[in-house]
Design an enzyme around this catalytic site. Structure first.
Site, PDB file in Angstrom:
ATOM      1  N   ASP A   3       0.851  -1.008   0.488  1.00 26.31           N
ATOM      2  CA  ASP A   3      -0.272   0.444   0.010  1.00 26.31           C
ATOM      3  C   ASP A   3       0.904   1.274  -0.337  1.00 26.31           C
ATOM      4  O   ASP A   3       1.885   1.922   1.313  1.00 26.31           O
ATOM      5  CB  ASP A   3      -0.998   0.518   1.076  1.00 26.31           C
ATOM      6  CG  ASP A   3      -1.300   0.966   0.926  1.00 26.31           C
ATOM      7  OD1 ASP A   3      -1.959   2.060   0.206  1.00 26.31           O
ATOM      8  OD2 ASP A   3      -2.604   0.951   1.884  1.00 26.31           O
ATOM      9  N   HIS A  39       0.511   8.087   3.851  1.00 22.68           N
ATOM     10  CA  HIS A  39       1.130   7.165   4.759  1.00 22.68           C
ATOM     11  C   HIS A  39       2.735   7.988   5.311  1.00 22.68           C
ATOM     12  O   HIS A  39       3.570   7.087   5.507  1.00 22.68           O
ATOM     13  CB  HIS A  39       1.063   6.344   4.812  1.00 22.68           C
ATOM     14  CG  HIS A  39       0.173   5.907   4.687  1.00 22.68           C
ATOM     15  ND1 HIS A  39      -0.910   5.625   5.648  1.00 22.68           N
ATOM     16  CD2 HIS A  39      -1.232   4.945   3.956  1.00 22.68           C
ATOM     17  CE1 HIS A  39      -2.498   4.986   5.667  1.00 22.68           C
ATOM     18  NE2 HIS A  39      -2.450   4.933   4.040  1.00 22.68           N
ATOM     19  N   ILE A  49       0.393   9.462   8.269  1.00 26.38           N
ATOM     20  CA  ILE A  49      -0.444   8.629   9.709  1.00 26.38           C
ATOM     21  C   ILE A  49      -0.083   7.154   8.994  1.00 26.38           C
ATOM     22  O   ILE A  49       0.167   6.568   8.167  1.00 26.38           O
ATOM     23  CB  ILE A  49      -2.124   8.796   9.810  1.00 26.38           C
ATOM     24  CG1 ILE A  49      -2.929   8.331   7.875  1.00 26.38           C
ATOM     25  CG2 ILE A  49      -2.308   9.659   9.934  1.00 26.38           C
ATOM     26  CD1 ILE A  49      -4.225   8.269   8.358  1.00 26.38           C
ATOM     27  N   GLY A 108      -4.861   1.784   8.217  1.00 24.24           N
ATOM     28  CA  GLY A 108      -5.549   0.962   8.919  1.00 24.24           C
ATOM     29  C   GLY A 108      -4.685  -0.308   8.984  1.00 24.24           C
ATOM     30  O   GLY A 108      -5.181  -1.464  10.191  1.00 24.24           O
TER      31      GLY A 108
HETATM   32  C1  LIG Z   1      -8.295   0.392   2.227  1.00 24.95           C
HETATM   33  C2  LIG Z   1      -7.022   1.172   1.667  1.00 24.95           C
HETATM   34  C3  LIG Z   1      -6.515   2.367   2.534  1.00 24.95           C
HETATM   35  C4  LIG Z   1      -6.434   2.701   2.934  1.00 24.95           C
HETATM   36  C5  LIG Z   1      -6.298   3.655   3.727  1.00 24.95           C
HETATM   37  C6  LIG Z   1      -5.493   3.959   5.375  1.00 24.95           C
HETATM   38  O1  LIG Z   1      -5.264   3.215   5.878  1.00 24.95           O
HETATM   39  S1  LIG Z   1      -6.748   5.044   5.986  1.00 24.95           S
HETATM   40  C7  LIG Z   1      -6.193   5.203   8.165  1.00 24.95           C
HETATM   41  C8  LIG Z   1      -6.725   4.247   8.632  1.00 24.95           C
HETATM   42  N1  LIG Z   1      -7.598   4.594   8.662  1.00 24.95           N
HETATM   43  C9  LIG Z   1      -8.555   5.730   9.716  1.00 24.95           C
HETATM   44  O2  LIG Z   1      -7.277   6.254  10.075  1.00 24.95           O
HETATM   45  C10 LIG Z   1      -9.702   5.910   9.862  1.00 24.95           C
HETATM   46  C11 LIG Z   1      -9.975   6.024  11.575  1.00 24.95           C
HETATM   47  N2  LIG Z   1     -11.158   7.094  11.592  1.00 24.95           N
HETATM   48  C12 LIG Z   1     -11.611   8.094  11.965  1.00 24.95           C
HETATM   49  O3  LIG Z   1     -11.089   8.400  11.790  1.00 24.95           O
HETATM   50  C13 LIG Z   1     -13.443   7.963  12.145  1.00 24.95           C
HETATM   51  O4  LIG Z   1     -14.036   7.249  12.371  1.00 24.95           O
HETATM   52  C14 LIG Z   1     -13.693   7.762  10.494  1.00 24.95           C
HETATM   53  C15 LIG Z   1     -13.315   9.571   9.351  1.00 24.95           C
HETATM   54  C16 LIG Z   1     -14.038   7.598   9.932  1.00 24.95           C
HETATM   55  C17 LIG Z   1     -15.195   8.562  10.663  1.00 24.95           C
HETATM   56  O5  LIG Z   1     -15.491   9.489  11.565  1.00 24.95           O
HETATM   57  P1  LIG Z   1     -16.601  10.987  12.125  1.00 24.95           P
HETATM   58  O6  LIG Z   1     -16.688  11.615  12.795  1.00 24.95           O
HETATM   59  O7  LIG Z   1     -16.910  11.109  10.124  1.00 24.95           O
HETATM   60  O8  LIG Z   1     -17.802  10.022  12.103  1.00 24.95           O
HETATM   61  P2  LIG Z   1     -19.015  10.177  12.648  1.00 24.95           P
HETATM   62  O9  LIG Z   1     -18.621   9.255  14.067  1.00 24.95           O
HETATM   63  O10 LIG Z   1     -19.491  11.133  12.652  1.00 24.95           O
HETATM   64  O11 LIG Z   1     -20.071   8.648  12.479  1.00 24.95           O
HETATM   65  C18 LIG Z   1     -20.629   8.836  11.001  1.00 24.95           C
HETATM   66  C19 LIG Z   1     -21.284   7.539  10.725  1.00 24.95           C
HETATM   67  O12 LIG Z   1     -20.499   6.942  10.378  1.00 24.95           O
HETATM   68  C20 LIG Z   1     -20.355   5.801  10.695  1.00 24.95           C
HETATM   69  N3  LIG Z   1     -19.203   5.512  10.871  1.00 24.95           N
HETATM   70  C21 LIG Z   1     -18.176   6.079  11.818  1.00 24.95           C
HETATM   71  N4  LIG Z   1     -17.174   5.530  11.777  1.00 24.95           N
HETATM   72  C22 LIG Z   1     -17.260   4.170  10.886  1.00 24.95           C
HETATM   73  C23 LIG Z   1     -15.674   3.531  10.194  1.00 24.95           C
HETATM   74  N5  LIG Z   1     -14.919   3.502  11.476  1.00 24.95           N
HETATM   75  N6  LIG Z   1     -16.614   2.338   9.739  1.00 24.95           N
HETATM   76  C24 LIG Z   1     -17.578   2.638   8.305  1.00 24.95           C
HETATM   77  N7  LIG Z   1     -18.393   3.707   9.118  1.00 24.95           N
HETATM   78  C25 LIG Z   1     -18.365   4.366   9.822  1.00 24.95           C
HETATM   79  C26 LIG Z   1     -21.151   5.102  12.265  1.00 24.95           C
HETATM   80  O13 LIG Z   1     -21.671   4.680  12.078  1.00 24.95           O
HETATM   81  C27 LIG Z   1     -21.938   6.935  12.021  1.00 24.95           C
HETATM   82  O14 LIG Z   1     -23.031   6.789  11.067  1.00 24.95           O
HETATM   83  P3  LIG Z   1     -24.694   7.210  11.785  1.00 24.95           P
HETATM   84  O15 LIG Z   1     -24.467   6.406  13.345  1.00 24.95           O
HETATM   85  O16 LIG Z   1     -25.028   7.980  11.295  1.00 24.95           O
HETATM   86  O17 LIG Z   1     -26.088   6.050  10.868  1.00 24.95           O
END
Ligand SMILES: CCC/C=C/C(=O)SCCNC(=O)CCNC(=O)[C@H](O)C(C)(C)COP(=O)([O-])OP(=O)([O-])OC[C@H]1O[C@@H](n2cnc3c(N)ncnc32)[C@H](O)[C@@H]1OP(=O)([O-])[O-]
Length: 309
Positions: free
Chosen positions: A208, A213, A228, A231
């Site tokens: 990846d 990253h 960062i 994940g």
């Molecule tokens: C794959 C290859 C690429 C890789 C990239 C990486 O590694 S990147 C590095 C690794 N990744 C990271 O670092 C990401 C780490 N995570 C984050 O930064 C935050 O959790 C976010 C930005 C994903 C969402 O935050 P927010 O404050 O914007 O969200 P909120 O709490 O206001 O909820 C809104 C709605 O979304 C729902 N929902 C919430 N979370 C998730 C989820 N994880 N998953 C699914 N759904 C989720 C929640 O249920 C709610 O639905 P409801 O109830 O309204 O129907």
């Protein structure tokens, strides 16, 4: 908005066929992955982890961590998704969840054919959630070895429908993908591991190469003070902790893995994984020690428990 086309039809998007991808790996890839998720990172002769990077005690093959299979889901994402009628900014993509089923322990080298499909789409207003399913078959035997469901959180791509109900996911068990409830009791086990400042630079060598990253400027444009951690790297640390503390170091005990990424991790931070054993299910939560912040939670279903537990 996800699309400038007011006729955007989510069902048509979900019917869109994604191309197959191929994965070929050998023991070197297996070992580089294990180092990327911290194997022997705290102790170079760790008796639970050396087998993932070295032929310990004359063992014939290095052993494969079950989370290695998550790499097979990357091809379609890292090449950029072709989604007809649906526009999103790839630089704002975050990994939301990963669900993995491992049907048998992975060989230490193999060639696989990955059949990829769009499994779900959900409009969260400020974001869209897209789910991609990857089934990996061994080339030659045709045996299904594992399955990944990858949920990506596409910031800024919501608002394409009047419904917050998911489109599709209809083949899923009703409880899959939900955030787990963390028990209020003392955990069965706790594991602390410090990630290296260079952790993402090492982990990216497993495939990846997203500059989010590794490149400070790209990270800033995506809204982060610095690059960062992937994940799937955090997930690899957490599941390795479950294998060490609950499965007595046996990676073949792991059957199913589910994880939701709750917040970002920065390379160099310390991960504390708490685990609660409930029958054959391990509920886990990983926190960043320095910020006392939960960054990942989920569960692992295991095949059985060693009698010494
Ligand atoms: C794959 C290859 C690429 C890789 C990239 C990486 O590694 S990147 C590095 C690794 N990744 C990271 O670092 C990401 C780490 N995570 C984050 O930064 C935050 O959790 C976010 C930005 C994903 C969402 O935050 P927010 O404050 O914007 O969200 P909120 O709490 O206001 O909820 C809104 C709605 O979304 C729902 N929902 C919430 N979370 C998730 C989820 N994880 N998953 C699914 N759904 C989720 C929640 O249920 C709610 O639905 P409801 O109830 O309204 O129907």
């Amino acid at each position: 908005m996800a699309s400038s086309d007011s006729e955007f039809n989510p069902d048509l998007l979900l019917a869109h066929k994604l191309p197959e991808t191929r994965s070929t790996y050998n023991e070197r890839d297996v070992a580089i992955y294990a180092l990327g998720v911290g194997a022997c990172g705290q102790d170079a002769v760790d008796s639970d982890e050396l087998k993932f990077v070295y032929h310990e005690n004359g063992q014939e093959h290095v052993q494969v961590l079950p989370t290695f299979v998550s790499l097979f889901s990357l091809g379609s994402l890292t090449d950029g998704l072709d989604l007809p009628g649906f526009k999103y900014d790839p630089s704002l993509l975050l990994h939301g969840q990963q669900y993995i089923e491992v049907y048998r322990p992975l060989p230490s080298k193999a060639s696989l054919i990955n059949k990829v499909s769009l499994a779900g789409l959900q409009d969260k207003g400020k974001a869209a959630i897209l789910e991609i399913e990857t089934r990996s078959y061994e080339q030659g035997s045709g045996e299904l070895l594992c399955m990944n469901r990858t949920t990506v959180f596409l910031r800024g791509a919501g608002g394409f429908s009047n419904s917050s109900q998911p489109f599709s996911y209809k083949n899923y068990p009703s409880n899959q993908g939900l955030a787990v409830k963390i028990p209020q009791t003392q955990p069965s086990a706790v594991c602390e591991e410090r990630t290296q400042p260079s952790q993402a630079l090492l982990y990216r060598l497993s495939g990846d190469y997203n500059p989010l990253h590794s490149d400070p400027n790209v990270a800033k444009l995506a809204g982060f003070p610095r690059p960062i951690l992937h994940g799937l790297c955090t997930l690899g640390f957490a599941i390795k902790a479950v294998i060490k503390c609950i499965c007595k170091g046996d990676p073949s005990a792991v059957k199913t893995i589910s994880g939701r990424f709750l917040a970002t991790v920065f390379p160099g931070e310390t991960l504390i994984t708490e685990m609660w054993l409930q029958g054959l299910r391990v509920i886990y939560q990983t926190k960043v020690k320095e910020r006392n912040k939960a960054v990942l939670s989920g569960y692992v279903d295991i095949r059985g428990l060693s009698s010494s537990l």
